[in-house]
Design an enzyme around this catalytic site. Sequence first.
Site, PDB file in Angstrom:
ATOM      1  CG  ASP A  47      24.782  28.681  36.410  1.00 37.04           C
ATOM      2  OD1 ASP A  47      25.981  28.999  36.389  1.00 37.04           O
ATOM      3  OD2 ASP A  47      24.376  27.507  36.443  1.00 37.04           O
ATOM      4  CE  LYS A  69      28.375  25.002  34.143  1.00 35.33           C
ATOM      5  NZ  LYS A  69      28.669  23.708  34.652  1.00 35.33           N
ATOM      6  CG  MET A 182      18.875  19.953  30.992  1.00 35.92           C
ATOM      7  SD  MET A 182      20.385  19.430  31.827  1.00 35.92           S
ATOM      8  CE  MET A 182      19.758  18.371  33.108  1.00 35.92           C
TER       9      MET A 182
HETATM   10  N1  SAH Z   1      18.604  23.581  38.781  1.00 35.74           N
HETATM   11  C1  SAH Z   1      17.540  23.784  37.835  1.00 35.74           C
HETATM   12  C2  SAH Z   1      17.652  22.841  36.659  1.00 35.74           C
HETATM   13  C3  SAH Z   1      18.883  23.069  35.815  1.00 35.74           C
HETATM   14  S1  SAH Z   1      18.941  22.008  34.423  1.00 35.74           S
HETATM   15  C4  SAH Z   1      16.194  23.643  38.544  1.00 35.74           C
HETATM   16  O1  SAH Z   1      16.165  23.226  39.703  1.00 35.74           O
HETATM   17  O2  SAH Z   1      15.185  23.964  37.935  1.00 35.74           O
HETATM   18  C5  SAH Z   1      18.283  23.065  33.164  1.00 35.74           C
HETATM   19  C6  SAH Z   1      16.893  22.617  32.781  1.00 35.74           C
HETATM   20  O3  SAH Z   1      15.958  23.001  33.769  1.00 35.74           O
HETATM   21  C7  SAH Z   1      16.380  23.258  31.508  1.00 35.74           C
HETATM   22  O4  SAH Z   1      16.873  22.609  30.347  1.00 35.74           O
HETATM   23  C8  SAH Z   1      14.890  23.070  31.665  1.00 35.74           C
HETATM   24  O5  SAH Z   1      14.531  21.742  31.335  1.00 35.74           O
HETATM   25  C9  SAH Z   1      14.707  23.243  33.158  1.00 35.74           C
HETATM   26  N2  SAH Z   1      14.255  24.587  33.530  1.00 35.74           N
HETATM   27  C10 SAH Z   1      14.922  25.489  34.268  1.00 35.74           C
HETATM   28  N3  SAH Z   1      14.171  26.599  34.471  1.00 35.74           N
HETATM   29  C11 SAH Z   1      13.002  26.394  33.819  1.00 35.74           C
HETATM   30  C12 SAH Z   1      11.803  27.141  33.665  1.00 35.74           C
HETATM   31  N4  SAH Z   1      11.633  28.342  34.207  1.00 35.74           N
HETATM   32  N5  SAH Z   1      10.800  26.585  32.943  1.00 35.74           N
HETATM   33  C13 SAH Z   1      10.921  25.363  32.405  1.00 35.74           C
HETATM   34  N6  SAH Z   1      12.028  24.610  32.511  1.00 35.74           N
HETATM   35  C14 SAH Z   1      13.052  25.104  33.232  1.00 35.74           C
END
Ligand code: SAH
Length: 294
Positions: A47, A69, A182
């Site tokens: 991803d 995505k 998000m």
């Molecule tokens: N599975 C992921 C989340 C996926 S949804 C998790 O557990 O973190 C995608 C959202 O995750 C992004 O829009 C953002 O809000 C957040 N996100 C993912 N990685 C990030 C990071 N390093 N710093 C801040 N927000 C993050």
Amino acid sequence: MKTSSILSSTTPMVGKVFLIGAGPGDPELLTLKAARLIAEADVILVDDLVNREVLKHASPNVRLRYVGKRGGCRSTPQSFINRLMAHEAHKGHQVVRLKGGDALIFGRANEEIDFLHERGVPVELVAGITSAQAAGMALGRSLTDRAHSHGLVLLTGHPQKDGASIDYAALAQQGLTLVFYMGLARSELIQRDLLASGVNSTLPVAIVERASYADARVLRTTLGELSDCALQHAVQSPALLVLGQVAAVQNAHLLQEQNANLFPECESGFALSDAIAGPRLGAKTPSDQRVHFG
Ligand code: SAH
């Protein structure tokens, strides 16, 4: 003839899909288990939130498929990803599906698990460090707090497909820490909704951009200023919104005082000098490995 040998001669060997969280960005936040499975994989579906550096664990013969995505951009359809994983597993391959953070938090994991199970493909889940945990690291604070926050709610900033709305205000007013995934693009709507429901505009908010990366940014603001702050500082995705008292500006002086008081609070007769001098991992006898209490 034993059942197992009948099976092996007539049934094609099905591989397995490992649904793995690659952590929030810092490649050192990958679990040891994830690193091993990446190394053993025949195919890896990656991803776009996954830091490519974690792929250094992969074998040179691995086939990499980038199936990002990202919201708003051209993306690989979910149905294609599902079919690709099933296809590879049916060829007997070990397939790693690598997602940012924890694959089980806002990762559409259940859709993939159901699809694969329906086609007889075994799935193993490997937890990762979710970005909310990395946000706590960036804030330098625990996201729960005995005095200020009795719980943590992980929320999506996306509207619900069924049109249902979540009562964010009720959650915030109970003193819970809210973390919006998000939520950046919808920060104005989230702000408006909360304010309209009577949440105080002074509620502390932290915007954490690229948590756990070397160039991570933390912007501390309030609910009343949230969307202006995101705009003014041109915050980019990925970012999390952390709402609640734990997002308040850290008072360094207070923190120092708390640390100074930490040891006198221990009442179990725990001798700090013993703990500091403590046993080494290589100590020869089991008794050497005991932590000593004074
Ligand atoms: N599975 C992921 C989340 C996926 S949804 C998790 O557990 O973190 C995608 C959202 O995750 C992004 O829009 C953002 O809000 C957040 N996100 C993912 N990685 C990030 C990071 N390093 N710093 C801040 N927000 C993050």
